[in-house]
Enzyme design. Structure first.
Site, PDB file in Angstrom:
ATOM      1  N   ASN A   9       0.871  -1.176   0.000  1.00 53.33           N
ATOM      2  CA  ASN A   9       0.000   0.000   0.000  1.00 53.33           C
ATOM      3  C   ASN A   9       0.911   1.229   0.000  1.00 53.33           C
ATOM      4  O   ASN A   9       1.487   1.566   1.025  1.00 53.33           O
ATOM      5  CB  ASN A   9      -0.894  -0.016   1.252  1.00 53.33           C
ATOM      6  CG  ASN A   9      -1.676   1.271   1.414  1.00 53.33           C
ATOM      7  OD1 ASN A   9      -1.790   2.064   0.481  1.00 53.33           O
ATOM      8  ND2 ASN A   9      -2.221   1.483   2.609  1.00 53.33           N
ATOM      9  N   TRP A  10       1.009   1.841  -1.170  1.00 57.01           N
ATOM     10  CA  TRP A  10       1.936   2.975  -1.293  1.00 57.01           C
ATOM     11  C   TRP A  10       1.401   4.234  -0.618  1.00 57.01           C
ATOM     12  O   TRP A  10       2.126   5.220  -0.483  1.00 57.01           O
ATOM     13  CB  TRP A  10       2.196   3.299  -2.763  1.00 57.01           C
ATOM     14  CG  TRP A  10       2.950   2.264  -3.527  1.00 57.01           C
ATOM     15  CD1 TRP A  10       3.288   0.995  -3.136  1.00 57.01           C
ATOM     16  CD2 TRP A  10       3.465   2.403  -4.862  1.00 57.01           C
ATOM     17  NE1 TRP A  10       3.969   0.343  -4.132  1.00 57.01           N
ATOM     18  CE2 TRP A  10       4.094   1.186  -5.205  1.00 57.01           C
ATOM     19  CE3 TRP A  10       3.448   3.425  -5.797  1.00 57.01           C
ATOM     20  CZ2 TRP A  10       4.703   0.978  -6.443  1.00 57.01           C
ATOM     21  CZ3 TRP A  10       4.048   3.233  -7.035  1.00 57.01           C
ATOM     22  CH2 TRP A  10       4.678   2.009  -7.340  1.00 57.01           C
ATOM     23  N   LYS A  11       0.130   4.212  -0.245  1.00 56.76           N
ATOM     24  CA  LYS A  11      -0.525   5.411   0.318  1.00 56.76           C
ATOM     25  C   LYS A  11      -0.326   6.597  -0.635  1.00 56.76           C
ATOM     26  O   LYS A  11      -0.254   6.395  -1.845  1.00 56.76           O
ATOM     27  CB  LYS A  11       0.004   5.709   1.722  1.00 56.76           C
ATOM     28  CG  LYS A  11      -0.013   4.476   2.615  1.00 56.76           C
ATOM     29  CD  LYS A  11       0.157   4.822   4.051  1.00 56.76           C
ATOM     30  CE  LYS A  11       0.339   3.561   4.840  1.00 56.76           C
ATOM     31  NZ  LYS A  11       0.114   3.739   6.268  1.00 56.76           N
ATOM     32  N   HIS A  95      -9.535   1.130   5.072  1.00 60.46           N
ATOM     33  CA  HIS A  95      -8.227   1.341   5.710  1.00 60.46           C
ATOM     34  C   HIS A  95      -8.421   2.301   6.885  1.00 60.46           C
ATOM     35  O   HIS A  95      -9.216   3.240   6.805  1.00 60.46           O
ATOM     36  CB  HIS A  95      -7.230   1.915   4.694  1.00 60.46           C
ATOM     37  CG  HIS A  95      -5.827   1.913   5.206  1.00 60.46           C
ATOM     38  ND1 HIS A  95      -5.374   2.855   6.113  1.00 60.46           N
ATOM     39  CD2 HIS A  95      -4.788   1.080   4.977  1.00 60.46           C
ATOM     40  CE1 HIS A  95      -4.112   2.599   6.405  1.00 60.46           C
ATOM     41  NE2 HIS A  95      -3.730   1.521   5.736  1.00 60.46           N
ATOM     42  N   GLU A  97      -6.818   4.719   7.917  1.00 58.42           N
ATOM     43  CA  GLU A  97      -6.623   6.155   7.606  1.00 58.42           C
ATOM     44  C   GLU A  97      -7.873   6.739   6.974  1.00 58.42           C
ATOM     45  O   GLU A  97      -8.175   7.918   7.150  1.00 58.42           O
ATOM     46  CB  GLU A  97      -5.376   6.329   6.716  1.00 58.42           C
ATOM     47  CG  GLU A  97      -4.095   6.117   7.521  1.00 58.42           C
ATOM     48  CD  GLU A  97      -2.899   5.616   6.742  1.00 58.42           C
ATOM     49  OE1 GLU A  97      -2.907   5.666   5.490  1.00 58.42           O
ATOM     50  OE2 GLU A  97      -1.935   5.154   7.389  1.00 58.42           O
ATOM     51  N   GLU A 167      -5.215  -4.911  10.720  1.00 62.87           N
ATOM     52  CA  GLU A 167      -4.193  -3.877  10.884  1.00 62.87           C
ATOM     53  C   GLU A 167      -4.455  -3.096  12.163  1.00 62.87           C
ATOM     54  O   GLU A 167      -5.259  -2.144  12.162  1.00 62.87           O
ATOM     55  CB  GLU A 167      -4.240  -2.904   9.704  1.00 62.87           C
ATOM     56  CG  GLU A 167      -4.002  -3.556   8.361  1.00 62.87           C
ATOM     57  CD  GLU A 167      -3.483  -2.549   7.349  1.00 62.87           C
ATOM     58  OE1 GLU A 167      -2.355  -2.748   6.879  1.00 62.87           O
ATOM     59  OE2 GLU A 167      -4.177  -1.562   7.063  1.00 62.87           O
ATOM     60  N   GLY A 173       2.442   2.485  10.614  1.00 66.05           N
ATOM     61  CA  GLY A 173       3.362   3.605  10.420  1.00 66.05           C
ATOM     62  C   GLY A 173       4.083   4.039  11.688  1.00 66.05           C
ATOM     63  O   GLY A 173       4.730   5.080  11.715  1.00 66.05           O
ATOM     64  N   SER A 208       3.460  -1.904  10.188  1.00 74.28           N
ATOM     65  CA  SER A 208       4.918  -1.826  10.286  1.00 74.28           C
ATOM     66  C   SER A 208       5.629  -3.146   9.997  1.00 74.28           C
ATOM     67  O   SER A 208       6.644  -3.452  10.620  1.00 74.28           O
ATOM     68  CB  SER A 208       5.328  -1.300  11.671  1.00 74.28           C
ATOM     69  OG  SER A 208       4.839   0.009  11.868  1.00 74.28           O
ATOM     70  N   GLY A 229       2.809  -1.123   4.249  1.00 71.79           N
ATOM     71  CA  GLY A 229       2.814   0.302   3.903  1.00 71.79           C
ATOM     72  C   GLY A 229       4.223   0.777   3.611  1.00 71.79           C
ATOM     73  O   GLY A 229       4.764   0.571   2.526  1.00 71.79           O
ATOM     74  N   GLY A 230       4.851   1.394   4.609  1.00 73.14           N
ATOM     75  CA  GLY A 230       6.174   2.004   4.458  1.00 73.14           C
ATOM     76  C   GLY A 230       7.186   1.137   3.726  1.00 73.14           C
ATOM     77  O   GLY A 230       7.856   1.617   2.795  1.00 73.14           O
TER      78      GLY A 230
HETATM   79  C1  PEP Z   1      -0.787   0.165   5.880  1.00 72.58           C
HETATM   80  O1  PEP Z   1      -0.891   1.341   5.566  1.00 72.58           O
HETATM   81  O2  PEP Z   1      -1.654  -0.614   5.477  1.00 72.58           O
HETATM   82  C2  PEP Z   1       0.349  -0.248   6.695  1.00 72.58           C
HETATM   83  C3  PEP Z   1       0.334  -1.438   7.217  1.00 72.58           C
HETATM   84  O3  PEP Z   1       1.378   0.669   6.857  1.00 72.58           O
HETATM   85  P1  PEP Z   1       2.826   0.405   7.558  1.00 72.58           P
HETATM   86  O4  PEP Z   1       3.340  -0.899   7.037  1.00 72.58           O
HETATM   87  O5  PEP Z   1       3.643   1.581   7.134  1.00 72.58           O
HETATM   88  O6  PEP Z   1       2.566   0.364   9.016  1.00 72.58           O
END
Ligand code: PEP
Length: 246
Positions: A9-11, A95, A97, A167, A173, A208, A229-230
């Protein structure tokens, strides 16, 4: 046997240049046939680029969100039909966010899930508790309620056509990953809620995930992969996580 899956997930990250470099890097390093299923969810403007760069690879493409509406006067929204039209195979819905910053309710998320499924794509339902909810001992209640709203709307069999990403909000993040055991507990609970469909539905963990934590998470019996994500913005890290899923 449930096939492991790793989704990036590049956000709201990248531009034409960095998106192309990332996609080409993935295409070079994730060649051939693999046991694990891999996909990326770039921002909308780079989905077509992803489809084209990844055309002859085994890397799928998804979107990060969708409108619940079919079409019409909804300025700024993107319909499921449009995502299917440009070749998206997966769409994230709910999600944290989106739930937090855009106040998306579980009812709305359920409508989005149904909209994606109706167009033949795979909806990925994201669920997760906040730190406050976990500390108050409400994790299962929160996850159960987020999930049941979609079950009420689509039925158990309807939800089983998609996937789930657990999640924990406090792990997204933040660099804090749930321990494999903590994640396993929730994944196992989700299977229980899914009743007869529990065995077949794929449940990713997200929060993360890094190359160092992936293997421990994937060794749990109810963890079928990761939503990343990251670390999905680095070819090396993302590919290392994909390899851990093999
Ligand atoms: C996400 O946005 O779905 C996520 C899991 O982000 P991160 O891996 O950066 O925590």
């Amino acid at each position: 046997m449930r096939r492991k899956i790793v989704m990036g997930n590049w956000k709201m990250n990248s531009n034409s240049e960095s998106a192309e470099a990332l996609l080409k890097g993935l295409a070079e390093q994730w060649t051939g046939v693999h046991q694990a299923e891999v996909a990326v969810c770039p921002p909308y403007p780079y989905i077509a680029l992803a489809k084209s760069v990844l055309e002859n690879t085994n890397i799928g493409v998804g979107a990060q969100d969708v409108s619940q509406h079919e079409a019409g006067a909804y300025t700024g929204e993107i319909a499921a039909d449009m995502l299917a039209d440009i070749g998206c195979q997966y769409v994230l819905v709910g999600h944290s966010e989106r739930r937090d910053y855009h106040k998306e309710s579980s009812e709305l998320v359920a409508k989005k899930f149904a909209a994606v499924s109706a167009k033949g794509m795979i909806p990925v339902l994201c669920v997760g508790e906040t730190l406050e909810e976990r500390e108050a001992g409400k994790t299962f209640d929160v996850i159960g309620s987020q999930l049941m709203k979609v079950v009420d709307h689509c039925g158990l069999a309807g939800v089983a056509k998609g996937m789930i990403a657990y999640e924990p909000v406090w792990a997204i993040g933040t660099g804090k990953t749930a321990t494999p055991e903590m994640a396993q507990d929730v994944h196992s609970y989700i299977r229980e809620v899914m009743g007869p469909e529990g065995d077949q539905i794929r449940i990713m963990y997200g929060g993360s995930v890094k190359p160092e934590s992936a293997e421990g998470l994937f060794s749990q019996k109810d963890i079928d992969g990761a939503l990343v994500g990251g670390a999905s913005l680095s070819v090396e890290d993302f590919v290392a996580i994909c390899r851990a899923a093999e």
